[in-house]
Scaffold this active site. Structure first.
Site, mmCIF file in Angstrom:
data_model
loop_
_atom_site.group_PDB
_atom_site.id
_atom_site.type_symbol
_atom_site.label_atom_id
_atom_site.label_comp_id
_atom_site.label_asym_id
_atom_site.label_seq_id
_atom_site.Cartn_x
_atom_site.Cartn_y
_atom_site.Cartn_z
ATOM 1 N N TYR A 89 0.968 -4.003 12.265
ATOM 2 C CA TYR A 89 0.907 -2.582 11.896
ATOM 3 C C TYR A 89 1.758 -1.681 12.792
ATOM 4 O O TYR A 89 2.400 -0.757 12.298
ATOM 5 C CB TYR A 89 -0.552 -2.107 11.804
ATOM 6 C CG TYR A 89 -1.259 -2.676 10.579
ATOM 7 C CD1 TYR A 89 -1.488 -4.041 10.476
ATOM 8 C CD2 TYR A 89 -1.646 -1.880 9.518
ATOM 9 C CE1 TYR A 89 -2.103 -4.585 9.352
ATOM 10 C CE2 TYR A 89 -2.264 -2.414 8.393
ATOM 11 C CZ TYR A 89 -2.487 -3.769 8.314
ATOM 12 O OH TYR A 89 -3.082 -4.311 7.204
ATOM 13 N N HIS A 91 0.829 -1.214 0.000
ATOM 14 C CA HIS A 91 0.000 0.000 0.000
ATOM 15 C C HIS A 91 0.861 1.261 0.000
ATOM 16 O O HIS A 91 0.519 2.268 0.620
ATOM 17 C CB HIS A 91 -0.942 0.034 1.203
ATOM 18 C CG HIS A 91 -1.967 -1.061 1.214
ATOM 19 N ND1 HIS A 91 -3.236 -0.902 0.725
ATOM 20 C CD2 HIS A 91 -1.906 -2.343 1.654
ATOM 21 C CE1 HIS A 91 -3.920 -2.032 0.874
ATOM 22 N NE2 HIS A 91 -3.130 -2.928 1.424
ATOM 23 N N ASN A 106 -10.316 -2.626 2.562
ATOM 24 C CA ASN A 106 -10.010 -2.640 1.133
ATOM 25 C C ASN A 106 -11.274 -2.373 0.328
ATOM 26 O O ASN A 106 -12.370 -2.353 0.890
ATOM 27 C CB ASN A 106 -9.460 -4.017 0.723
ATOM 28 C CG ASN A 106 -7.973 -4.172 1.036
ATOM 29 O OD1 ASN A 106 -7.264 -3.190 1.249
ATOM 30 N ND2 ASN A 106 -7.504 -5.402 1.067
ATOM 31 N N HIS A 159 -3.923 1.236 11.841
ATOM 32 C CA HIS A 159 -3.723 -0.028 12.547
ATOM 33 C C HIS A 159 -5.094 -0.637 12.873
ATOM 34 O O HIS A 159 -5.878 -0.013 13.595
ATOM 35 C CB HIS A 159 -2.955 0.251 13.849
ATOM 36 C CG HIS A 159 -2.520 -0.978 14.576
ATOM 37 N ND1 HIS A 159 -3.023 -2.227 14.314
ATOM 38 C CD2 HIS A 159 -1.618 -1.154 15.568
ATOM 39 C CE1 HIS A 159 -2.451 -3.106 15.110
ATOM 40 N NE2 HIS A 159 -1.592 -2.480 15.879
HETATM 41 FE FE1 HDE Z 1 -2.433 -4.679 5.513
HETATM 42 N N1 HDE Z 1 -0.590 -3.893 5.935
HETATM 43 N N2 HDE Z 1 -1.784 -6.490 6.104
HETATM 44 N N3 HDE Z 1 -4.203 -5.528 4.946
HETATM 45 N N4 HDE Z 1 -3.072 -2.923 4.863
HETATM 46 C C1 HDE Z 1 -0.224 -2.625 5.753
HETATM 47 O O1 HDE Z 1 0.917 -1.352 7.325
HETATM 48 C C2 HDE Z 1 -0.663 -6.728 6.812
HETATM 49 C C3 HDE Z 1 -4.555 -6.833 5.077
HETATM 50 C C4 HDE Z 1 -4.341 -2.592 4.469
HETATM 51 O O2 HDE Z 1 -3.140 3.630 3.992
HETATM 52 C C5 HDE Z 1 1.119 -2.328 6.337
HETATM 53 O O3 HDE Z 1 1.305 0.827 7.688
HETATM 54 C C6 HDE Z 1 -0.587 -8.109 7.205
HETATM 55 C C7 HDE Z 1 -5.964 -7.000 4.862
HETATM 56 C C8 HDE Z 1 -4.403 -1.201 4.094
HETATM 57 O O4 HDE Z 1 -1.468 3.436 5.395
HETATM 58 C C9 HDE Z 1 1.537 -3.651 6.969
HETATM 59 C C10 HDE Z 1 -1.722 -8.690 6.696
HETATM 60 C C11 HDE Z 1 -6.441 -5.751 4.594
HETATM 61 C C12 HDE Z 1 -3.122 -0.707 4.300
HETATM 62 C C13 HDE Z 1 0.368 -4.530 6.647
HETATM 63 C C14 HDE Z 1 -2.467 -7.668 6.020
HETATM 64 C C15 HDE Z 1 -5.341 -4.845 4.641
HETATM 65 C C16 HDE Z 1 -2.312 -1.797 4.797
HETATM 66 C C17 HDE Z 1 2.100 -1.707 5.398
HETATM 67 C C18 HDE Z 1 -2.160 -10.119 6.793
HETATM 68 C C19 HDE Z 1 -7.883 -5.342 4.249
HETATM 69 C C20 HDE Z 1 -2.634 0.694 4.031
HETATM 70 C C21 HDE Z 1 2.308 -0.300 5.885
HETATM 71 C C22 HDE Z 1 -2.160 -10.659 8.093
HETATM 72 C C23 HDE Z 1 -8.821 -5.591 5.311
HETATM 73 C C24 HDE Z 1 -2.911 1.603 5.178
HETATM 74 C C25 HDE Z 1 1.479 -0.175 7.042
HETATM 75 C C26 HDE Z 1 -2.471 3.009 4.831
HETATM 76 C C27 HDE Z 1 -0.977 -1.666 5.153
HETATM 77 C C28 HDE Z 1 0.308 -5.791 7.069
HETATM 78 C C29 HDE Z 1 -3.673 -7.936 5.323
HETATM 79 C C30 HDE Z 1 -5.498 -3.450 4.382
HETATM 80 C C31 HDE Z 1 2.875 -4.206 6.515
HETATM 81 C C32 HDE Z 1 0.517 -8.744 8.004
HETATM 82 C C33 HDE Z 1 -6.769 -8.298 4.975
HETATM 83 C C34 HDE Z 1 -5.619 -0.459 3.569
HETATM 84 O O5 HDE Z 1 1.646 -3.532 8.356
#
Ligand code: HDE
Length: 700
Positions: free
Chosen positions: A369, A82, A155, A346
């Site tokens: 997060y 993202h 999402n 987060h």
């Molecule tokens: Fe994320 N995700 N994600 N994700 N995600 C990040 O956090 C992660 C998942 C989502 O505009 C990271 O700050 C793991 C689902 C959005 O700043 C990180 C898993 C959904 C955004 C991270 C998921 C999301 C992130 C990267 C599986 C939809 C952007 C930078 C366990 C419900 C937020 C950060 C923004 C961002 C980890 C799965 C949505 C790496 C480990 C499911 C919208 O922490």
């Protein structure tokens, strides 16, 4: 289009609460002398201190050293996923109290506006990648509530690729640009992605969503949003219900065509960012309604799938989406880095009344997060960065660390203590004075690494989604699989996707994709899902909302075009809430009206419809211009509504388009309303779908 003055939230909005909080950190240089970071005024910002006019630069030059050192450290790591995002400030308000379901303070009082900051993103590409790539979009909302920060980090699709957090690094490594050569940027059309998803059937449903039109939205303002996981609502009496969150754009949901999306990625990589910024700038504030699907605890096993499985959605036809409030994005950020880049979302930022479930993907996110912010934002104090600061005070005994801003006063940094009369203290649960208490879910189990049997069906909901699509959407899905798999170099990966994934949820789709790839017709999948009860709510074609509000219309003209017609077309379109832009071969005024852009500067892919105005001379110029012909042909091919007034039809004749085609209206200059009426109706339908066979024969 020239940017107008900045729109800020109206002064009676409580968005002012966050705006006022941010004001403490805003730096405004008007009328100020240039100074160093130590506050010393700078007399020369052009020349380094030298030993003689042509001599070596002197190490002593603290002004130059400070400036370059700071510059050298301007970048922070981009988000692991993202990374590319655009954001806006706004407010959220409930329509009626949700007290029956949750005690969350921001969901109680329809008179209260809660400030929000929303960041939309793509997932795969780096920070500078194009907006319109085929990808999932992030839809993350930070609510600055009176009880602290609540983040809904969702999402634009309601399900996910994997069921367990431990697979996330594998999935992300597979979809990201390949490790050998950092290719491709912003695309899943490559071997490692398809290799992984062909071997992980739980991804079938979500991959299908990403091959659908949902993955190429027309605008960030018209995307749905989903919390994905099942969460909990807990009311003041402690009654728990399960909840799924939805965001519904008030203007409806629409998509680009794949050809448009690809061309836009080159001609305006900032297409979505620009659209969001300009809409807010001109006062067309994007609005999203918050919807909830609420499931009583006793009904949680009634669906034939597990509510803890994030690869499943709850069809709206089974549990209706209750619309409970509205979010309005009404202010562009002041500074991209300070706000959009530094905002830290987060899913674990919750407030009393909202709680987690045991969804194993969500549970892993609760760890990830904060962890990622520590390296991205350089330490544990990122909650002090202005955009991340809650409006409620964050008083505790946590201390120090990199970049600490707060000056904690007093002797006590521990609890219990007697030196400061035991302050700060815990809340008293008996007094119900606002402390967070986790929902007391009864729990017993064996420590074990297994996937629940209730997570085992990977194909029924993929079949449900596919069977719920219109014919147009099904065609797009088949073409998307063909395109993506056509870019995969290893034949065994292509075959595995067709035979072991697609054949298990739709034989017809599997056969079409196989044909496009030159593969043998697949047999019935070993785990083939049968006929499902369709969910019409899943089809984007059922998500259109009548009207043409905020639609961008090209008014095509040239020197000698009819100025009166230009004015009346613009007025008629504005009256419908659309944004007409005058597009011409050059920026020279036409009958005293300044064009907004040139034909080459703003191609037809940036518009929702085209009106060609009359006037013999102007029409002739356009008809002789290849770029103008291309503009119209491309709009025709992309199924956009076209209107030609008076002599404007000469341009249509020059393109050799058929005399009569759906979504093309022509008529007298004198009767603008009659020509525009069918045009406006057609733009309101988003695309002239009935034209698609004819359009496919047009070169563009
Ligand atoms: Fe994320 N995700 N994600 N994700 N995600 C990040 O956090 C992660 C998942 C989502 O505009 C990271 O700050 C793991 C689902 C959005 O700043 C990180 C898993 C959904 C955004 C991270 C998921 C999301 C992130 C990267 C599986 C939809 C952007 C930078 C366990 C419900 C937020 C950060 C923004 C961002 C980890 C799965 C949505 C790496 C480990 C499911 C919208 O922490």
């Amino acid at each position: 289009m020239a940017s107008k003055s900045r729109n800020h939230a109206s002064s009676n909005s409580t968005d002012d609460a966050k705006s006022k909080d941010l004001e403490r950190s805003r730096a405004r240089p008007q009328g100020e002398a240039l100074r160093t970071n130590q506050g010393v005024k700078i007399a020369d910002n052009q020349n380094t201190l030298r030993a003689g006019a042509r001599g070596p630069s002197l190490l002593e030059d603290f002004i130059m050293r400070e400036k370059i050192t700071h510059f050298d450290h301007e970048r922070i790591p981009e988000r692991v996923v993202h990374a590319r995002g655009s954001a806006a400030h706004g407010v959220f308000q409930v329509y009626e109290s949700m007290a029956e379901y949750t005690k969350a303070a921001f969901l109680q009082d329809p008179g209260v506006q809660t400030p929000v900051y929303v960041r939309f993103s793509t997932v795969q590409g780096p920070r500078g990648s194009a907006d319109t790539v085929r990808d999932v979009r992030g839809f993350a909302t930070k609510f600055y509530t009176t009880e602290g920060i609540y983040d809904l980090v969702g999402n634009n699709m309601p399900v996910f690729f994997i069921q367990d957090a431990i697979k996330f690094p594998d999935f992300v490594h597979a979809v990201k640009p390949e490790a050998l050569n950092e290719m491709p940027t912003g695309a899943s059309a490559h071997d490692t992605f398809w290799d992984f998803v062909s071997l992980v059937p739980e991804s079938a449903h979500m991959v299908l969503w990403t091959m659908s039109d949902r993955a190429i939205p027309r605008s960030l303002r018209t995307m749905e949003g989903f919390g994905v996981h099942t969460f909990r609502f807990v009311n003041a009496k402690g009654v728990m219900r399960l909840v799924k969150f939805h965001w519904r754009p008030v203007l409806g949901s629409y998509s680009l065509l794949w050809d448009e999306a690809q061309k836009l990625a080159g001609k305006d990589p900032d297409f979505h960012r620009r659209d969001l910024w300009e809409a807010i700038d001109r006062g067309d504030f994007p609005e999203f309604e918050l919807g909830v699907q609420i499931i009583e605890e006793k009904d949680q096993d009634a669906f034939g799938f597990d509510l803890l499985d994030p690869t499943k959605l709850v069809p709206e036809e089974l549990v209706p989406v209750k619309i409970v409030g509205k979010m309005t994005l009404n202010r562009n950020p002041d500074n991209f880095f300070a706000e959009t880049e530094q905002v830290a979302f987060h899913p674990g930022h919750v407030v009393p009344g909202i709680d987690f479930t045991n969804d194993p993907l969500l549970q892993g996110r609760l760890f990830s997060y904060t962890d990622t912010q520590i390296s991205r934002l350089g330490g544990p104090n990122f909650h002090e960065i202005p955009i991340n600061r809650p409006l409620s005070p964050n008083v505790n005994n946590q201390r120090d660390g990199m970049h600490r801003q707060t000056i904690n006063v007093g002797q006590a940094s521990y609890e219990p203590n007697s030196v400061s009369d035991a302050w700060p203290r815990e809340t008293d649960p008996a007094a119900q004075d606002g402390g967070f208490e986790s929902y007391a879910e009864p729990m017993e189990g064996t420590k074990i690494r297994v996937r629940s049997e209730s997570f085992a069906d990977h194909f029924s909901q993929a079949a449900l989604f596919y069977q719920s699509m219109s014919d147009v959407e099904k065609e797009h899905i088949a073409l998307a699989y063909q395109f993506e798999l056509g870019k995969v170099t290893k034949p065994e990966i292509r075959a595995r996707v067709v035979n072991e994934i697609l054949a298990n949820f739709d034989a017809e789709l599997a056969a079409t994709v196989a044909e496009g790839l030159g593969l043998p017709k697949p047999g019935k999948g070993a785990r083939a899902a049968g006929k499902q009860k369709p969910s019409p709510a899943l089809s984007l074609l059922n998500r259109a909302v009548p009207g043409i509000k905020t639609r961008k219309i090209a008014v095509l003209a040239a020197a000698g075009s009819d100025g009166a017609a230009i004015r009346s077309v613009q007025a008629a379109l504005k009256a419908e809430g659309a944004t007409p832009l005058l597009i011409a071969p050059t920026l020279a005024p036409i009958d005293g009206i300044n064009p907004d852009a040139t034909i080459s500067g703003m191609p037809s892919i940036m518009f929702d419809g085209v009106v060609i105005v009359g006037g013999e001379q102007g029409a002739k110029t356009l008809a002789q211009l290849g770029d103008a012909c291309h503009f119209v042909l491309e709009a025709f091919r992309h199924l956009k509504a076209i209107a030609a007034l008076g002599a404007g039809k000469e341009l249509l004749s020059a393109t050799h388009l058929p005399d009569k085609a759906d979504g093309v209206s022509m008529g007298d200059d004198g009767n603008v309303d009659a020509v525009l009426k069918p045009f406006i109706e057609a733009v309101g339908q988003h695309r002239v779908w009935s034209r698609r066979q004819l359009a496919a024969t047009v070169p563009a």
